[in-house]
Scaffold this active site. Structure first.
Site, PDB file in Angstrom:
ATOM      1  N   TYR A 105      -4.060  -6.731 -29.008  1.00 58.36           N
ATOM      2  CA  TYR A 105      -3.153  -6.541 -27.876  1.00 58.36           C
ATOM      3  C   TYR A 105      -2.307  -5.312 -28.193  1.00 58.36           C
ATOM      4  O   TYR A 105      -1.337  -5.380 -28.938  1.00 58.36           O
ATOM      5  CB  TYR A 105      -2.295  -7.787 -27.660  1.00 58.36           C
ATOM      6  CG  TYR A 105      -1.268  -7.640 -26.564  1.00 58.36           C
ATOM      7  CD1 TYR A 105      -1.567  -6.988 -25.372  1.00 58.36           C
ATOM      8  CD2 TYR A 105       0.015  -8.163 -26.712  1.00 58.36           C
ATOM      9  CE1 TYR A 105      -0.626  -6.854 -24.373  1.00 58.36           C
ATOM     10  CE2 TYR A 105       0.964  -8.054 -25.713  1.00 58.36           C
ATOM     11  CZ  TYR A 105       0.643  -7.388 -24.549  1.00 58.36           C
ATOM     12  OH  TYR A 105       1.581  -7.252 -23.556  1.00 58.36           O
ATOM     13  N   ASP A 155      -6.668  -6.130 -24.678  1.00 59.52           N
ATOM     14  CA  ASP A 155      -5.884  -5.322 -23.752  1.00 59.52           C
ATOM     15  C   ASP A 155      -5.428  -4.084 -24.512  1.00 59.52           C
ATOM     16  O   ASP A 155      -4.531  -4.155 -25.346  1.00 59.52           O
ATOM     17  CB  ASP A 155      -4.695  -6.149 -23.249  1.00 59.52           C
ATOM     18  CG  ASP A 155      -3.765  -5.363 -22.341  1.00 59.52           C
ATOM     19  OD1 ASP A 155      -4.019  -4.164 -22.101  1.00 59.52           O
ATOM     20  OD2 ASP A 155      -2.762  -5.942 -21.882  1.00 59.52           O
ATOM     21  N   HIS A 253      -4.357 -10.341 -15.439  1.00 60.71           N
ATOM     22  CA  HIS A 253      -5.603  -9.778 -15.946  1.00 60.71           C
ATOM     23  C   HIS A 253      -6.746 -10.740 -15.628  1.00 60.71           C
ATOM     24  O   HIS A 253      -6.529 -11.939 -15.438  1.00 60.71           O
ATOM     25  CB  HIS A 253      -5.561  -9.612 -17.477  1.00 60.71           C
ATOM     26  CG  HIS A 253      -4.546  -8.651 -17.974  1.00 60.71           C
ATOM     27  ND1 HIS A 253      -4.874  -7.446 -18.550  1.00 60.71           N
ATOM     28  CD2 HIS A 253      -3.180  -8.726 -18.027  1.00 60.71           C
ATOM     29  CE1 HIS A 253      -3.777  -6.813 -18.936  1.00 60.71           C
ATOM     30  NE2 HIS A 253      -2.746  -7.577 -18.626  1.00 60.71           N
TER      31      HIS A 253
END
Length: 262
Positions: A105, A155, A253
């Protein structure tokens, strides 16, 4: 093998929106999460066929990553090995006999690029970390490893090219589409990694993985592709499928997936 990655933007909230059913429907060999936003013991999941591995942020209700795997890894690494970058639970890296699996992340550069210096340091350190794993070099405290390919997902908080977001002109220079962040993503690819979705669909437009909660962005498909699976170039020819599952709701998302043979 099937791998799935999803920024859930708060796992406890998504657990109330059918997470168990979504998880079961994918039947992934490895399922990676970002932005779990919880601490140890704050959730119970019924995933009997998967082992779970978590990295937690020191700050409560913030960041966090997790990996659920049908196979037990040889070892699990929970950070880059750099103290100032390892307080936010942004890495779970699992070693398997054939490959390393890295769930990430990436830090957001924030409005006005207020955190761009931290982001640039992260991007450099993350690239070095993944190249190190590929070469058999692991952070201090981890067990020795041999050279093997890397599968990374998560991400990455950047839309790499104009094709990867709905409104590139109005977002140029903003967090997630700054020249600095895009340049670092190019450096990551140039270091020997393949963007699996773009390798199969180099010209496909209008396929995104994140939509703002504002301005009916998802209904209008005004999105960004910032969630990725990357693999070492040495195994790019083994990619069988790469998908973005924009039919799955529950977060801002949607999940992305990779099917690859080892």
């Amino acid at each position: 093998m099937r791998f799935v990655s999803w920024n859930v933007n708060g796992l406890r909230a998504v657990a109330k929106k059918g997470f168990d059913d979504i998880f079961a429907a994918f039947d992934a060999d490895i399922f990676a999460l970002q932005e779990t936003k919880l601490q140890e013991g704050q959730i119970e999941l019924d995933l009997p066929h998967h082992r779970d591995y978590w990295s937690y942020a020191e700050k409560k209700g913030y960041s966090g990553t997790a990996v659920f795997s049908k196979r037990e890894p040889l070892q699990v690494v929970h950070g880059l090995g750099i103290a100032e970058l390892d307080t936010e639970g942004r890495i779970v890296a699992c070693e398997f006999p054939e490959f390393w699996f890295v769930d990430v992340y990436t830090p957001n550069a924030q409005n006005g690029l207020a955190r761009i210096d931290h982001r640039m340091a992260w991007d450099d350190a993350f690239r070095d970390f993944c190249k190190g794993l590929e070469a058999g070099v692991v952070p201090d405290g981890a067990a020795a490893s041999s050279p093997k390919p890397v599968v990374m997902c998560g991400d990455f908080n950047v839309a790499h090219n104009e094709i990867d977001l709905k409104n590139p002109s109005s977002n140029r220079g903003n967090a997630g589409f700054s020249d600095e962040e895009r340049g670092k993503f190019t450096e990551l690819l140039d270091a020997g990694f393949t963007d699996t979705f773009r390798s199969l669909y180099p010209d496909r437009e209008g396929i995104y993985s994140w939509w703002s909660y504002r301005f009916n962005a998802r209904a209008n498909n005004a999105g960004w592709r910032i969630d990725y699976f990357l693999v070492s170039d040495s195994v790019a020819d083994k990619i069988e499928a790469a998908s973005i599952h924009n039919e799955v709701f529950g977060s801002d998302h949607c999940p992305v997936s990779l099917e690859i043979s080892f």
